[in-house]
Design a protein around this motif. Structure first.
Motif, PDB file in Angstrom:
ATOM      1  N   ARG A   1      42.273  39.454  37.720  1.00 28.41           N
ATOM      2  CA  ARG A   1      41.218  40.052  38.533  1.00 28.41           C
ATOM      3  C   ARG A   1      40.084  39.050  38.709  1.00 28.41           C
TER       4      ARG A   1
ATOM      5  N   VAL B   1      36.061  38.632  39.555  1.00 34.76           N
ATOM      6  CA  VAL B   1      34.846  39.449  39.477  1.00 34.76           C
ATOM      7  C   VAL B   1      33.701  38.824  40.271  1.00 34.76           C
ATOM      8  N   SER B   2      33.382  37.552  39.986  1.00 29.63           N
ATOM      9  CA  SER B   2      32.266  36.903  40.662  1.00 29.63           C
ATOM     10  C   SER B   2      32.371  35.399  40.500  1.00 29.63           C
TER      11      SER B   2
ATOM     12  N   GLY C   1      36.313  36.491  35.775  1.00 28.98           N
ATOM     13  CA  GLY C   1      37.361  37.480  36.031  1.00 28.98           C
ATOM     14  C   GLY C   1      38.030  37.900  34.745  1.00 28.98           C
TER      15      GLY C   1
ATOM     16  N   ASP D   1      38.438  34.918  30.477  1.00 31.57           N
ATOM     17  CA  ASP D   1      37.546  35.625  31.403  1.00 31.57           C
ATOM     18  C   ASP D   1      36.796  34.707  32.359  1.00 31.57           C
TER      19      ASP D   1
END
Length: 419
Positions: free
Chosen positions: A35, A37-38, A54, A81
């Motif tokens: 995923r 995220v930013s 992410g 992450d």
């Protein structure tokens, strides 16, 4: 079969059937999916370092394939992450980021490539300790400041700055030794920005008490020269020695005679808040209008012209594709002019510095504006937009290759080397 047993079966089957139907129509993301995220920062240049945030990335850099607009980026560091990448080459524009790792793939996170500036701007911290709100004399980062707001260059080349938190005037010697030179000890005072006159006196304001001060560095005499001012913000001095003070709450810029100190109204600002003033190379007084969200230029005959800003409040910083009249301004507490006429504009709310280059006739409203420093609240030394500030206030153009910035809420003095 008993009625009670049939009811139990009914209560079990109906939720299962509903769940089956939902699974056919709706995709439910699994916690093991990749995923995005930013991305931080959200804009930059080819070759910049960018962090993609992410989940479910591989901790091995080579196992993550990151592309920006279809071009592969180099992954320097990898964690579950976040990924630290080097941006590939692209023309200015917005491009999607995609990540493929052993756990899967994801795409669509936008990144904005900006026009590569003509110069490189390197930010370093020279005085203070990030977040340490104290007035401590010392050398360089061994000293501490408490919300520096204005910075000026003396005739001998040394730096002086106003320290709002400690209500002090402080001096930075050539060897970076920081010395507190004068204090305003009145309860509730708020020392703000100043300027040097040709005799070497330092004029500054106590904006909370409405007073204009003059400090003589030679004999250390610190005296009140005017009172009754309504929120005076800074000082500008013209070639004839006249002293100008913008009073934000009065919506007036006052002019003081340097000998008699007689006060006259130089200009009334119809919008709220003349917050900072300075003279451009042609002798026009440029004023930042804090609650008018623009910069205006006031000619000797009093004519006022907007040279930058839309006049509308905006939470989003926009450079207007280089058009200064389409650029947004939120809170300008400082600017300064370079010898070639380039205007460097700080924005305390956007945490950035812009460069406004006038056109060939010296008209700033028809010039070109671009953000060259910061834009993200925080603290980081580094290059251009990768640097971070927390409230850019005073700006000083020291020479053609050096700027100094008051990073107020970080409690730091920052140096910008232009290459």
């Amino acid at each position: 079969m008993k009625l009670t047993s049939m009811k139990k079966i009914f209560h079990i089957l109906v939720p299962l059937l509903l769940l089956t139907g939902c699974q056919q129509d709706t995709y439910v993301a699994r916690v093991t999916d990749v995923r995005l995220v930013s991305v931080d920062p959200k804009y930059g240049y080819p070759g910049d370092l960018v962090t993609v945030l992410g989940r479910n990335f591989s901790a091995e850099p080579l196992e993550n394939i990151v592309t920006v607009g279809g071009e592969r980026a180099r992954v320097l560091e990898a964690y579950k992450d976040r990924l630290l990448i080097i941006l590939p080459e692209h023309e200015p524009g917005t491009y999607p980021i995609a990540v493929e790792s052993p756990a899967g793939s994801a795409e669509g996170l936008p990144f904005n490539y900006l026009k590569v500036p003509d110069h490189e701007y390197l930010v370093s911290t020279i005085v203070g300790q990030q977040g340490v709100r104290k007035c401590i004399d010392g050398v360089g980062t061994g000293a501490a400041t408490y919300m520096p707001t204005g910075i000026n260059k003396a005739a001998d080349g040394t730096l002086w700055f106003t320290d709002r938190g400690g209500n002090k005037i402080r001096h930075i010697a050539q060897d970076m030794t920081v010395t507190s030179e004068a204090s305003v000890d009145e309860a509730g005072a708020a020392v703000w920005q100043g300027a040097f006159d040709t005799a070497g006196n330092y004029w500054y304001n106590d904006k909370a008490k409405g007073k204009l001060y003059r400090f003589n560095p030679t004999n250390k005499k610190n005296e009140v020269m005017a009172t009754g001012l309504n929120n005076p913000m800074n000082v500008a001095i013209d070639k004839d020695g006249n002293i100008y003070v913008p009073c934000r709450n009065a919506k007036i810029v006052y002019k003081f005679n340097p000998v008699t100190l007689d006060k006259t109204v130089f200009a009334e600002i119809p919008d709220e808040g003349p917050a900072f003033i300075g003279f451009d190379p042609k002798g026009n007084l440029v004023v930042s209008v804090q609650h008018g969200y623009k910069l205006i230029s006031i000619a000797a005959d009093g004519t006022q012209t907007v040279i930058m800003g839309t006049g509308e409040k905006s939470d989003t910083r926009e450079d207007g594709d280089g058009d200064p009249l389409k650029a947004t301004i939120r809170s300008c507490q400082g600017f300064d002019f370079a010898p070639d006429g380039t205007l460097y504009v700080g924005d305390a709310a956007y945490h950035c510095v812009r460069k406004l280059v006038p056109d060939g006739n010296g008209d700033y409203s028809k010039g070109t504006v671009e953000t060259i420093l910061g834009g993200t609240k925080g603290y980081a030394d580094g290059k251009g937009l990768n640097a971070k500030f927390n409230e850019v206030d005073g700006i000083l153009v020291y020479d053609e290759s050096t700027l100094y910035i008051c990073d107020a809420q970080n409690c730091l003095i920052r140096k910008v080397s232009i290459r």
